[in-house]
Structures are given as structure tokens and as C-alpha cells.
Scaffold this motif. Structure first.
Motif, short mmCIF file in Angstrom:
data_model
loop_
_atom_site.label_atom_id
_atom_site.label_comp_id
_atom_site.label_asym_id
_atom_site.label_seq_id
_atom_site.Cartn_x
_atom_site.Cartn_y
_atom_site.Cartn_z
N GLU A 242 0.87 -0.95 0.07
CA GLU A 242 -0.12 0.03 0.06
C GLU A 242 0.74 1.11 0.01
OE1 GLU A 242 -3.53 2.11 2.57
OE2 GLU A 242 -2.51 0.14 3.44
N VAL A 243 1.85 1.16 0.64
CA VAL A 243 2.78 2.46 0.74
C VAL A 243 3.34 2.63 -0.92
CG1 VAL A 243 5.14 3.16 1.72
CG2 VAL A 243 3.50 1.84 3.09
N ILE A 244 3.76 1.82 -1.42
CA ILE A 244 4.45 2.07 -2.65
C ILE A 244 3.26 2.50 -3.90
CG2 ILE A 244 4.66 -0.06 -3.87
CD1 ILE A 244 7.23 2.15 -4.07
N ASN A 245 2.28 1.90 -3.53
CA ASN A 245 0.85 2.33 -4.37
C ASN A 245 0.42 3.48 -4.07
OD1 ASN A 245 -1.21 1.47 -6.08
ND2 ASN A 245 -2.51 1.58 -4.21
N ASN A 246 0.53 4.07 -2.79
CA ASN A 246 0.05 5.40 -2.39
C ASN A 246 1.01 6.58 -2.97
OD1 ASN A 246 -2.34 4.58 -1.03
ND2 ASN A 246 -1.11 4.69 0.97
N GLN A 247 2.37 6.29 -3.18
CA GLN A 247 3.19 6.97 -3.54
C GLN A 247 3.07 7.20 -5.13
OE1 GLN A 247 6.87 5.03 -2.05
NE2 GLN A 247 7.11 6.64 -0.73
N LEU A 248 2.70 6.01 -5.64
CA LEU A 248 2.75 5.99 -7.50
C LEU A 248 1.29 6.79 -7.66
CD1 LEU A 248 3.53 5.28 -9.99
CD2 LEU A 248 2.29 3.20 -9.61
N GLN A 249 0.20 6.63 -6.73
CA GLN A 249 -1.10 7.24 -6.89
C GLN A 249 -0.89 8.62 -6.91
OE1 GLN A 249 -4.26 6.55 -7.37
NE2 GLN A 249 -4.46 4.19 -7.17
N THR A 278 -2.85 0.27 -10.62
CA THR A 278 -2.12 1.76 -10.38
C THR A 278 -1.22 1.81 -11.54
OG1 THR A 278 -2.62 2.11 -8.02
CG2 THR A 278 -1.04 3.49 -9.15
N LEU A 279 -0.63 0.85 -11.92
CA LEU A 279 0.57 0.54 -12.89
C LEU A 279 -0.28 0.86 -14.21
CD1 LEU A 279 2.89 -2.00 -11.46
CD2 LEU A 279 3.56 0.57 -11.92
N GLU A 280 -1.41 0.06 -14.25
CA GLU A 280 -2.11 0.22 -15.63
C GLU A 280 -2.59 1.71 -15.77
OE1 GLU A 280 -3.10 -1.93 -18.02
OE2 GLU A 280 -2.35 -3.81 -16.91
N SER A 281 -3.04 2.29 -14.72
CA SER A 281 -3.59 3.83 -14.75
C SER A 281 -2.27 4.66 -15.16
CB SER A 281 -4.06 4.25 -13.57
OG SER A 281 -5.34 3.69 -13.16
N HIS A 313 2.31 -5.22 -16.57
CA HIS A 313 1.30 -4.19 -16.45
C HIS A 313 2.11 -2.84 -16.84
CE1 HIS A 313 -1.57 -6.45 -14.02
NE2 HIS A 313 -0.56 -7.02 -13.41
N HIS A 314 2.76 -2.89 -17.87
CA HIS A 314 3.35 -1.85 -18.64
C HIS A 314 4.75 -1.28 -18.02
CE1 HIS A 314 -0.32 -1.98 -21.08
NE2 HIS A 314 -0.98 -1.99 -20.18
N VAL A 315 5.41 -1.90 -17.13
CA VAL A 315 6.32 -1.22 -16.65
C VAL A 315 7.75 -1.72 -17.50
CG1 VAL A 315 8.41 -1.80 -14.85
CG2 VAL A 315 6.00 -1.46 -14.12
N ILE A 316 8.52 -0.97 -17.85
CA ILE A 316 9.65 -1.45 -18.88
C ILE A 316 10.80 -1.85 -17.98
CG2 ILE A 316 11.19 -0.46 -20.68
CD1 ILE A 316 8.82 1.48 -21.37
N ALA A 317 11.38 -2.74 -18.30
CA ALA A 317 12.66 -3.38 -17.48
C ALA A 317 13.89 -2.36 -17.93
CB ALA A 317 12.77 -4.60 -18.03
#
Length: 361
Positions: A242-249, A278-281, A313-317
Motif C-alpha cells: 500500500e505504501v508504494i501504491n500510495n506514492q505512485l497514486q 495503479t500501474l495500468e493507470s 502491467h506496462h513497466v519497462i525493464a
């Protein structure tokens, strides 16, 4: 008229520890420092490789920890202008805090050309602040040796952007700072792919002019975008997802940007359905999210389920690229291309050259 190898190496002084002096240490202005340095160069016995050098006027003198994307664009414009006038060989003296970032950015920006740029600096000032009645070289400093090595490297004229430090040199995209105060502060390697392998040793005049025309056509847009471009780093810690998700949000409402997701080990990131959504968004809103490793060496892979899920989910390596190199590539793509789709396409077109083992998804 095309310049030849007999033309002078052009030096650029941009501040940093190298040109610091006094108590407390502070960067000397170019008006003060350059005449001092020129006199010191002239006084050296072995000046065969130094005599054919000149200075390129630079108005941006500041501590490298204060550099911004706008400043990176400034150095790109400065070097591009000199290159268009026939300059081929340059030595850029800057501070060490962001030296690897700036070097990697210039490598991206000048890919496809035959320019030779050597970036250097020092961990100790060139001038001895214990001697206040005159300016003299500090015998314990690494500055003079770094400058000497950089000038010799630039004199050879090999196309590409390199960082020279502590008696060694590496392709700029591979370099990172590994020590905060030791004289051997940087390391790199020679397994560099793009952009290092895109530089052309013998570039025909027609191709060079086409490259220049293309760059100059975009210069105004690059300068404008540099005013507002943003790149963020999200650092994974042993927290709930949730912590990293909130930062990304929190970044989703901002204009499209670059985001470096710094995972554990080979790029492992704590999973949650919310974070995946969130990564999709983030992708839909035009953000480029690059998966990176907190480890200084090795990069990322999809060997572990704990890391491979993000690439669905669209993250690029980020492959084996260092954090400075990832930042540099993101910055250049954000400045150079006007749409998220084109930026993503340009990154993925180079995926095999980055040394990544992760398949495109």
C-alpha cells in the motif's frame, strides 16, 4: 569545413569541487578560475597534448547537486552549437554529485554523431586552500591528474561520451558514483551497448549535417520541455504494498513523466492488486515506469515471480542500466519526443541493445 584531429580540444568549466577554493570551499567563477588554470597549464613541462586546447564559454557555473533538467538541456545546447561550428573534441569539468547523470544524458543526446566528449571532475579541489597568498596546485588533489587524463583521452578523438576519473575511463552510460569521499569515487564497465555503439568513427559530412539538422529542428521544443519535465524515483522498502501504491497514486494527477521503480534485488516489487491497477493507470495517463534494481550491479530480470508480475502491467525493464543511465534515457526521451507512445517505442526499440534479458511484453 570539417574539423580535423589537429583542432583544439575545447574545455568547459561548469563548477564543482574541481574549481573550489577558500574557507569555506566555494566554486570560483569562470572569470577568476580559468585564467588561473590556463597559467597552470602553461607552466607544466609536458604540455604537448595540452597546448592545443581552448575554452568554450559557459555561463552556467553551479554546484552539481543543484543541476536540473533545464541545466542538462543547457549543456546539450552548448555542445550542440560548438559541434555545429566544427568542434569535435570536448572536456567538460563538473561536480561529482551528478557527474554520472550528466555524462549519461549527453551520451543519449549525441547518439549517432561522431562527437568526442570526456566528462571529469575531482573529489578534492585543484587549488590548495592552505596557501592563500597565491594560487597553486594541491599536491594531494586528484584534480590535476583527472584533467590530464581527460585531455589525453579527448586528444585521441574517439567518438562517444566517456567519463574519466581516478586514472580510468568508461562509457558514460555505465558509470556510477560508489564512494562519497574517496578519490576512487567512480566505477564503470566496458560492456556498453546503446548509445555507446551508435557513435560513428568516420561520419560522412552529409550524414553529420542531416543529424545536426534533425537535432537543431527540435532544439526549441527541447528547451521548452526542460522547464517542466519531471522524473521521479520510488524506492521500495520492506513495507506493505500500500505504501508504494500510495506514492505512485500521488503522481497520476501530474503531467506525464518518467518514474523509476527501484525494486529489491533483481527488481522484485511487493505485489498487490491495487498496485497492479495503479500501474495500468499510470500507463494510460502517459507515464513511463521503468523497473530498476537498488543493487549497484546486475540490473533486473524476470527470474522471480516477485518481480516479473510488474512487466505485465506496462513497466519497462531497465535491464543492466544504472540508475543514472535510466534517469538520463528517460530525460532525453521526455525532452526529445512529444508523445508517450513514441517515447515508449524508442525505449523498446533499443531493448536488445540495453543488455536486458526480459522479453518485451
Amino acid at each position: 569545413m570539417t574539423k580535423t584531429i589537429s583542432d583544439p580540444v575545447q574545455l568547459i568549466y561548469a563548477g564543482g569541487t574541481f574549481g573550489s577554493y577558500g574557507r569555506p570551499l566555494a566554486s570560483l567563477s569562470a572569470e577568476v578560475f580559468l585564467p588561473i588554470l590556463q597559467n597552470l597549464l602553461a607552466a607544466q613541462e609536458d604540455t604537448a597534448h595540452l597546448s592545443k586546447s581552448s575554452w568554450l564559454d559557459n555561463t552556467l557555473i553551479k554546484d552539481s547537486s543543484q543541476l536540473t533538467p533545464n541545466d542538462f538541456a543547457h549543456f546539450y545546447q552548448l555542445l550542440l552549437g560548438a559541434y555545429a561550428q566544427g568542434g569535435r573534441r570536448f572536456v567538460l569539468i563538473t561536480g561529482t554529485d551528478t557527474l554520472s547523470y550528466l555524462g549519461a544524458f549527453l551520451a543519449e543526446a549525441f547518439a549517432g554523431s561522431d562527437i568526442c566528449i570526456v566528462v571529469t571532475g575531482s573529489m578534492r579541489p585543484l587549488l590548495d586552500s592552505e596557501v592563500l597568498h597565491s594560487y597553486c596546485i594541491d599536491d594531494h588533489s586528484d584534480a590535476w591528474d583527472n584533467l590530464n587524463s581527460s585531455l589525453k583521452l579527448a586528444a585521441a578523438g574517439e567518438a562517444g561520451v566517456k567519463i574519466s576519473f581516478g586514472g580510468e575511463s568508461w562509457p558514460a552510460q555505465t558509470v556510477q558514483k560508489i564512494h562519497s569521499h574517496d578519490l576512487m569515487a567512480f566505477t564503470g564497465h566496458f560492456r556498453a551497448a546503446y548509445p555507446a555503439n551508435s557513435y560513428v568513427k568516420n561520419l560522412p559530412d552529409t550524414r553529420r549535417q542531416h543529424w545536426l539538422d534533425d537535432q537543431q529542428k527540435m532544439l526549441s521544443s527541447i528547451q521548452n520541455r526542460a522547464e517542466s519535465v519531471r522524473i521521479h524515483a520510488l524506492y521500495c522498502l520492506p513495507n506493505d504494498a500500500e505504501v508504494i501504491n500510495n506514492q505512485l497514486q500521488a503522481l497520476l494527477s501530474q503531467p506525464s513523466s518518467g518514474i523509476i521503480l527501484m525494486g529489491f534485488g533483481a527488481g522484485n516489487v511487493p505485489y498487490s492488486a491495487a498496485l497492479a491497477e495503479t500501474l495500468e493507470s499510470a500507463h494510460e495517463k502517459g507515464h513511463m515506469v521503468i523497473g530498476a534494481s537498488q543493487c549497484p550491479f546486475g540490473g533486473v530480470s524476470d527470474s522471480y515471480a516477485a518481480g516479473s508480475w510488474q512487466y505485465d502491467h506496462h513497466v519497462i525493464a531497465g535491464g543492466r542500466l544504472t540508475i543514472p543511465a535510466i534517469y538520463a534515457r528517460l530525460l532525453w526521451l521526455l525532452l526529445r519526443y512529444d508523445s508517450p507512445a513514441r517515447r515508449r517505442q524508442r525505449w523498446l526499440n533499443n531493448v536488445t541493445q540495453m543488455g536486458t534479458t526480459i522479453k518485451k511484453r
